[in-house]
Design an enzyme around this catalytic site. Sequence first.
Site, PDB file in Angstrom:
ATOM      1  N   HIS A   1      42.184  29.408  42.735  1.00 36.35           N
ATOM      2  CA  HIS A   1      41.786  28.027  42.981  1.00 36.35           C
ATOM      3  C   HIS A   1      40.296  27.999  43.324  1.00 36.35           C
ATOM      4  O   HIS A   1      39.821  28.769  44.170  1.00 36.35           O
ATOM      5  CB  HIS A   1      42.620  27.430  44.119  1.00 36.35           C
ATOM      6  CG  HIS A   1      42.091  26.120  44.575  1.00 36.35           C
ATOM      7  ND1 HIS A   1      41.721  25.126  43.693  1.00 36.35           N
ATOM      8  CD2 HIS A   1      41.815  25.632  45.818  1.00 36.35           C
ATOM      9  CE1 HIS A   1      41.265  24.092  44.374  1.00 36.35           C
ATOM     10  NE2 HIS A   1      41.306  24.373  45.657  1.00 36.35           N
TER      11      HIS A   1
ATOM     12  N   ASN B   1      35.200  21.553  43.605  1.00 31.16           N
ATOM     13  CA  ASN B   1      36.628  21.778  43.833  1.00 31.16           C
ATOM     14  C   ASN B   1      37.403  20.622  43.201  1.00 31.16           C
ATOM     15  O   ASN B   1      37.316  19.486  43.664  1.00 31.16           O
ATOM     16  CB  ASN B   1      36.870  21.849  45.345  1.00 31.16           C
ATOM     17  CG  ASN B   1      38.330  22.022  45.709  1.00 31.16           C
ATOM     18  OD1 ASN B   1      39.219  21.902  44.863  1.00 31.16           O
ATOM     19  ND2 ASN B   1      38.578  22.299  46.973  1.00 31.16           N
TER      20      ASN B   1
ATOM     21  N   CYS C   1      46.248  21.304  46.065  1.00 28.47           N
ATOM     22  CA  CYS C   1      45.535  22.230  45.170  1.00 28.47           C
ATOM     23  C   CYS C   1      46.467  23.248  44.519  1.00 28.47           C
ATOM     24  O   CYS C   1      46.102  23.878  43.527  1.00 28.47           O
ATOM     25  CB  CYS C   1      44.433  22.947  45.930  1.00 28.47           C
ATOM     26  SG  CYS C   1      43.328  21.823  46.762  1.00 28.47           S
TER      27      CYS C   1
END
Length: 317
Positions: free
Chosen positions: A242, A272, A109
């Site tokens: 994020h 996500n 990520c």
Amino acid sequence: MLKIIGTGRAVPDFIADNAFFERLVDTSDEWIVSRTGIKTRHILTEGSLTELAFKAAKNALDNANIKPNDLDLIICSSLQGDYITPSLACCVKSKIKATCPAFDINAACAGFIYSLNVAAGLIKSEIYNNVLIISAERLSKFVDYTDRSTCVLFGDGAGAAVVTEGNALRYINVGTEEGIELLFANSGLPQNCFTKKREQGFITMNGPEIFKFATQTVLSAIKDVGKRLSIKADDIKWFLLHQANGRIIDTIRKTLKQPQEKFPENHSKFGNTSAASIPMLMDELNREGKFKKGDLLFLSAFGGGLTKGSCVITWDK
Ligand code: ACO
């Protein structure tokens, strides 16, 4: 070192809402929204990740007003492209008809911030000038749609940015922490050449531990920025974090005592999307005209590895 001159994004057409998951596993819209803030996510059911990454790249090039031939380098960050070889960056390079070098990095990520760090070093060393960064993820490939604790969290998408020589990057720091067992997905391919026994290949995560790691990462990065640049959270106009889930972001926001409008989000729509989440969010705000020249942006991401990365950029487009 560098500045951002263009952004782009792309998501697949298929939208899975929470009712979709209620039909698959023992879950509810109420549980998902209250624990994560996620309402829908886009899933790549047709076509390739290369095509999605290509669309985001094309949008970023148009936004930067530069041609593929002007590019000196393409960096893709992804958990996995369409092939083991060629790299996703080479696939996109070929589709946009650029002629420059191209390679992939995998920092989960935190991939977009890792890519910015690599680009900044290469631009500062005067090796390259115009760099296209693409973060493209097909998490649906690694999600076990019978595991309610992970399947509701993830979506597919791609975000891109064109960067070039400039003085907008005020701070960047990437790193790792111990904890490879807290979040992982193996390749799904046989590792043993004789038995050819396939590995399982799905995302496995210790949610509560990742939650702690995520909040600590962002808060200690803000402290470090304060020490090195003498700026406070109040001086930052936009916190582009994020987009793992809403509760993580809210915990950070409340600890920093900052208003909601400084923490834009896209996880409610897209889930996500790993490395793609920050550049997708940045593109949305850029296209909506939200960023003003001189605005301070704080970007921060955390992921499997455990990887982490944060930076401060002055908007200079
Ligand atoms: N629907 C209903 N119940 C569920 C679901 C679901 N989708 N998923 C888990 N549960 C249940 C569990 O089985 C458990 O039940 P039990 O008490 O009977 O055993 C209960 O809910 C609580 O489980 P926890 O895992 O403790 O739930 P928690 O409140 O921690 O929320 C979550 C889980 C949202 C994953 C949380 O831990 C979190 O936000 N973690 C951060 C990690 C994250 O967002 N990772 C994203 C990917 S990693 C990254 O991007 C770096």
